[in-house]
Design a protein around this motif. Structure first.
Motif, mmCIF file in Angstrom:
data_model
loop_
_atom_site.group_PDB
_atom_site.id
_atom_site.type_symbol
_atom_site.label_atom_id
_atom_site.label_comp_id
_atom_site.label_asym_id
_atom_site.label_seq_id
_atom_site.Cartn_x
_atom_site.Cartn_y
_atom_site.Cartn_z
ATOM 1 N N ALA A 276 0.837 -1.208 0.000
ATOM 2 C CA ALA A 276 0.000 0.000 0.000
ATOM 3 C C ALA A 276 0.869 1.254 0.000
ATOM 4 N N LYS A 277 2.017 1.208 0.683
ATOM 5 C CA LYS A 277 2.940 2.345 0.687
ATOM 6 C C LYS A 277 3.535 2.567 -0.700
ATOM 7 N N PHE A 278 3.758 1.480 -1.428
ATOM 8 C CA PHE A 278 4.223 1.613 -2.810
ATOM 9 C C PHE A 278 3.200 2.407 -3.626
ATOM 10 N N LYS A 279 1.938 2.051 -3.503
ATOM 11 C CA LYS A 279 0.895 2.721 -4.281
ATOM 12 C C LYS A 279 0.780 4.199 -3.906
ATOM 13 N N ASP A 280 0.924 4.492 -2.609
ATOM 14 C CA ASP A 280 0.900 5.890 -2.181
ATOM 15 C C ASP A 280 2.078 6.655 -2.766
ATOM 16 N N LEU A 281 3.236 5.998 -2.801
ATOM 17 C CA LEU A 281 4.429 6.625 -3.355
ATOM 18 C C LEU A 281 4.255 6.915 -4.840
ATOM 19 N N TRP A 282 3.713 5.939 -5.576
ATOM 20 C CA TRP A 282 3.507 6.131 -7.014
ATOM 21 C C TRP A 282 2.466 7.228 -7.274
ATOM 22 N N LYS A 283 1.452 7.269 -6.428
ATOM 23 C CA LYS A 283 0.406 8.273 -6.601
ATOM 24 C C LYS A 283 0.973 9.678 -6.430
ATOM 25 N N LYS A 284 1.852 9.830 -5.431
ATOM 26 C CA LYS A 284 2.462 11.129 -5.196
ATOM 27 C C LYS A 284 3.409 11.504 -6.332
ATOM 28 N N GLN A 285 4.047 10.494 -6.913
ATOM 29 C CA GLN A 285 4.988 10.752 -7.996
ATOM 30 C C GLN A 285 4.303 10.827 -9.356
ATOM 31 N N GLY A 286 3.006 10.529 -9.375
ATOM 32 C CA GLY A 286 2.279 10.556 -10.632
ATOM 33 C C GLY A 286 2.663 9.421 -11.554
ATOM 34 N N LYS A 287 3.086 8.284 -10.967
ATOM 35 C CA LYS A 287 3.517 7.141 -11.766
ATOM 36 C C LYS A 287 2.368 6.168 -11.956
ATOM 37 N N SER A 288 2.423 5.437 -13.058
ATOM 38 C CA SER A 288 1.424 4.410 -13.329
ATOM 39 C C SER A 288 1.718 3.184 -12.482
ATOM 40 N N ILE A 289 0.658 2.489 -12.049
ATOM 41 C CA ILE A 289 0.819 1.284 -11.250
ATOM 42 C C ILE A 289 0.818 0.041 -12.140
ATOM 43 N N ALA A 290 0.683 0.219 -13.414
ATOM 44 C CA ALA A 290 0.614 -0.936 -14.316
ATOM 45 C C ALA A 290 1.924 -1.710 -14.305
ATOM 46 N N ASN A 291 1.826 -3.026 -14.456
ATOM 47 C CA ASN A 291 3.015 -3.876 -14.517
ATOM 48 C C ASN A 291 3.876 -3.500 -15.710
ATOM 49 N N LYS A 292 5.178 -3.480 -15.477
ATOM 50 C CA LYS A 292 6.115 -3.264 -16.564
ATOM 51 C C LYS A 292 6.749 -4.607 -16.920
ATOM 52 N N VAL A 293 6.066 -5.388 -17.715
ATOM 53 C CA VAL A 293 6.540 -6.710 -18.080
ATOM 54 C C VAL A 293 7.562 -6.574 -19.201
ATOM 55 N N ARG A 294 8.685 -7.243 -19.013
ATOM 56 C CA ARG A 294 9.712 -7.232 -20.041
ATOM 57 C C ARG A 294 9.354 -8.243 -21.124
ATOM 58 N N GLU A 295 8.824 -7.740 -22.208
ATOM 59 C CA GLU A 295 8.407 -8.625 -23.285
ATOM 60 C C GLU A 295 9.554 -8.836 -24.259
ATOM 61 N N GLN A 296 9.728 -10.084 -24.681
ATOM 62 C CA GLN A 296 10.747 -10.380 -25.659
ATOM 63 C C GLN A 296 10.257 -9.979 -27.038
ATOM 64 N N PRO A 297 11.159 -9.480 -27.904
ATOM 65 C CA PRO A 297 10.735 -9.116 -29.257
ATOM 66 C C PRO A 297 10.296 -10.345 -30.031
ATOM 67 N N PRO A 298 9.292 -10.207 -30.889
ATOM 68 C CA PRO A 298 8.810 -11.365 -31.642
ATOM 69 C C PRO A 298 9.874 -11.911 -32.584
ATOM 70 N N ILE A 299 9.869 -13.236 -32.725
ATOM 71 C CA ILE A 299 10.809 -13.890 -33.631
ATOM 72 C C ILE A 299 10.248 -13.830 -35.041
ATOM 73 N N PRO A 300 11.025 -13.315 -36.019
ATOM 74 C CA PRO A 300 10.498 -13.225 -37.380
ATOM 75 C C PRO A 300 10.136 -14.585 -37.937
ATOM 76 N N GLY A 301 9.058 -14.649 -38.692
ATOM 77 C CA GLY A 301 8.645 -15.900 -39.303
ATOM 78 C C GLY A 301 9.584 -16.309 -40.432
ATOM 79 N N MET A 302 9.767 -17.616 -40.594
ATOM 80 C CA MET A 302 10.669 -18.116 -41.616
ATOM 81 C C MET A 302 10.138 -17.863 -43.013
ATOM 82 N N GLU A 303 8.821 -17.625 -43.111
ATOM 83 C CA GLU A 303 8.249 -17.400 -44.429
ATOM 84 C C GLU A 303 8.477 -15.973 -44.914
ATOM 85 N N GLU A 304 9.095 -15.145 -44.058
ATOM 86 C CA GLU A 304 9.317 -13.766 -44.445
ATOM 87 C C GLU A 304 10.296 -13.693 -45.620
#
Length: 315
Positions: A276-304
């Motif tokens: 809850a303190k994290f959320k209060d901190l983000w609220k004061k800083q104006g930061k989004s609470i959304a998850n920052k998931v590290r997504e891997q770049p898509p692998i190009p298709g072999m048919e390209e």
């Protein structure tokens, strides 16, 4: 505001200077300025607090097992817990806890470095998780020369499996297996089934502890474990994937539906308050609470279609 005493010595602040006296002498000090913490340092401090309250829960629930510990055990366990939480790089601080970390990192942790399991038992237990979810511990055969301790009567080796649910602040003693070893004798070896399955969504830690007993005609059997000799450690850790659980407003009944009829203890865990303190901190800083998931770049298709024509490499 500073004042002047009868001896002409200043006492108090003037701008950023603080005046005082010491053994009749005038002392002037610059007032310490307030250190402004960055968002990252505040988040790191809160996550350390999360690790500390998690580790405190581990210590409290495992206390019936390790009996005595070295003085630095609490700090070592907190540091290891924080390290485990930090392995969940797919989530940001404040949105991850120990259930997202690497449970195998706890394997090998010693509650008492004054008498480690490796020093007191000269054979190493082998722990494995079967394909159908069972936890098995194979303890090789050993003689009394391989078991070192102060007992004059007998020893007891205990395997203790505990599940943790930090979402509801509950811990469950899932299994307790003991092997008694008479002084002057050994153990023929064997594989012990500690658990038939890991409860869904739960963190399970497996502890191994050794107790020494003496016996006399007046006091009977007395356990002699103390700070100098009390071997105990964690030899396995697992995190079962979370699944949909039975709907029940009573958290104890809900836990029993998952872990079964075993002893269940509430935890003094302050994780929800820290989050809850994290959320209060983000609220004061104006930061989004959304998850920052590290997504891997898509692998190009072999048919390209590949570029056509000649090309050269520049030196």
């Amino acid at each position: 505001m500073a004042i002047v005493d009868k001896k002409g010595i200043l006492h108090g602040p003037v701008d950023n200077i603080l005046y005082r006296s010491y053994r009749g002498m005038q002392i002037a000090q610059i007032k310490p300025s307030k250190v402004k913490q960055s968002l990252a340092s505040r988040e790191a401090s809160l996550e350390f607090g999360l690790a500390a309250t998690t580790a405190a829960s581990f210590r409290a629930v495992f206390f019936p097992g390790y009996k005595a510990n070295d003085g630095g055990m609490a700090n070592r366990l907190t540091a290891l817990t924080l390290k485990s939480i930090k392995t969940a790089t797919h989530k940001r601080r404040g949105e991850r806890d120990i259930h997202d970390g690497d449970p195998d990192m706890f394997s090998g942790f010693q509650f008492n470095k004054n008498s480690t399991l490796e020093d007191c038992l000269r054979v190493k237990p082998q722990v494995r998780l079967t394909e159908d979810g069972r936890i098995l511990v194979n303890i090789p055969a050993f003689t009394d020369n391989d078991l070192r301790g102060p007992a004059r009567s007998h020893y007891v080796i205990r395997l203790m499996a505990i599940s943790f649910n930090f979402k509801t602040s509950l811990a469950s003693y899932l299994s307790n297996k003991e092997i008694k070893i008479e002084k002057g004798k050994g153990f023929e070896g064997g594989e012990i089934e500690v658990l038939q399955s890991i409860p869904q969504g739960r963190l399970v830690l497996l502890g191994m502890f050794i107790y020494a007993y003496n016996c006399d005609s007046f006091d009977g059997y007395t356990r002699v474990n103390n700070k100098a000799w009390s071997p105990g450690g964690i030899i396995g850790g697992w995190q079962a994937p979370a699944q949909e659980e039975p709907e029940n407003t009573n958290r104890l009944e809900k836990e029993k539906a998952v872990v079964g009829e075993v002893p269940i203890n509430p935890l003094s865990y302050s994780g929800p308050e820290i989050q809850a303190k994290f959320k209060d901190l983000w609220k004061k800083q104006g930061k989004s609470i959304a998850n920052k998931v590290r997504e891997q770049p898509p692998i190009p298709g072999m048919e390209e279609e590949l570029p056509k024509g000649d090309f050269s490499l520049r030196k």
